[in-house]
Motif scaffolding. Sequence first.
Motif, mmCIF file in Angstrom:
data_model
loop_
_atom_site.group_PDB
_atom_site.id
_atom_site.type_symbol
_atom_site.label_atom_id
_atom_site.label_comp_id
_atom_site.label_asym_id
_atom_site.label_seq_id
_atom_site.Cartn_x
_atom_site.Cartn_y
_atom_site.Cartn_z
ATOM 1 N N UNK A 1 -10.377 2.010 -8.737
ATOM 2 C CA UNK A 1 -9.972 1.709 -10.107
ATOM 3 C C UNK A 1 -11.013 0.870 -10.830
ATOM 4 N N UNK A 2 -11.721 0.020 -10.079
ATOM 5 C CA UNK A 2 -12.730 -0.845 -10.682
ATOM 6 C C UNK A 2 -14.013 -0.088 -11.021
ATOM 7 N N UNK A 3 -14.410 0.845 -10.145
ATOM 8 C CA UNK A 3 -15.704 1.496 -10.296
ATOM 9 C C UNK A 3 -15.640 2.853 -10.978
ATOM 10 N N UNK A 4 -14.463 3.471 -11.029
ATOM 11 C CA UNK A 4 -14.361 4.816 -11.606
ATOM 12 C C UNK A 4 -14.683 4.775 -13.093
ATOM 13 N N UNK A 5 -15.475 5.729 -13.525
ATOM 14 C CA UNK A 5 -15.832 5.808 -14.932
ATOM 15 C C UNK A 5 -16.861 6.892 -15.175
#
Length: 345
Positions: free
Chosen positions: A110-114
């Motif tokens: 969730x922190x790194x997805x993008x």
Amino acid sequence: MDATIALILAQDGIVNGAIYALLGMALVLVFAVTRVIFIPQGEFVAFGALTLAMLVNGQVPGTIWLLLLAGLAAFLIELVSARRNGRAGTLLRAAAGYLLLPAAAAGLTALLAGPGTPLVLNILLTLLLVVPLGPMLYRMAYRPLAEAPVLVLLIVSVAVHFALMGIALVFFGAEGWRTPPFVEGNIDLGFTLVSGQSLFVVGTALLLIVALYLFFERTLYGRALRATAVNRRGAQLVGISTSVSGSLTFTLAALIGALSGMLIAPVTTIYYDTGFLIGLKGFVGAIIGGLVSYPVAAAGAVLVGLLEAYASFWASAYKEVIVFTLIIPVLLWRSLTSRHIEDEE
């Protein structure tokens, strides 16, 4: 058909056969160690491909919620088992594997997805989300029935397959996904053009096969799995835990399935139920190997890929029929040449 078309079809067949070879080897491994005909192997292909596709498109994949729910369910089963058997000491390790690891993987994703996340990082996140599902599935569905007959384990595999396929529809939706190729461009060999993606798939498959060979030949855990595959009762007598062997086997199967899905995602559109058909073709290769021989299963999988490629040219409407009909003469030949061995008491 001229030579150019024949070479193009051979290239497609070898690429598909490399994927089927990996899945066939995973099926042989699972059956040899746990006696489970692992029909849900194809679902891990779909999970790997769809998770990577969603991450590449900058979305948070539904695999996060699937991993958290599966971890919670596995921990609750472990909790009930520990209370019943009086083994509370195992709960700390179970909490780390079934609760903390999924929570860490979900939070990191969730922190790194993008949209700007590098492809290599997306691949690592995909493995982090999909691979732990293997031992969790083993704990929930197969470990309680470890000593059951093969037919019972087969029925459980069918049930798990349909459950995972329905779950995939919920978490990934009905639309198809593809990923960009890992390698762009073509390579001119003089007599034909070979795409860089095809070479990448075949090369990666060969590296994985070599890595599995080294794992089984050179590592303690690999030798323990080999011992369990040869004689489960003997492995228990010398102190090898069959439950640990089963968990490790399903971890390897999930890893192979996820990697296979990511390799095939740039080649074809993957839907929530696509993995079943791909895994079934790997199963045909495993049947050719008698569910015991890794090299023969790999060779049989390449044969399946070539047969599928050429059948798609001559009779595209019947290519699946032609591929799966290959099982009949193989089973007939094995039934006539194999000696029946009774199951262990």
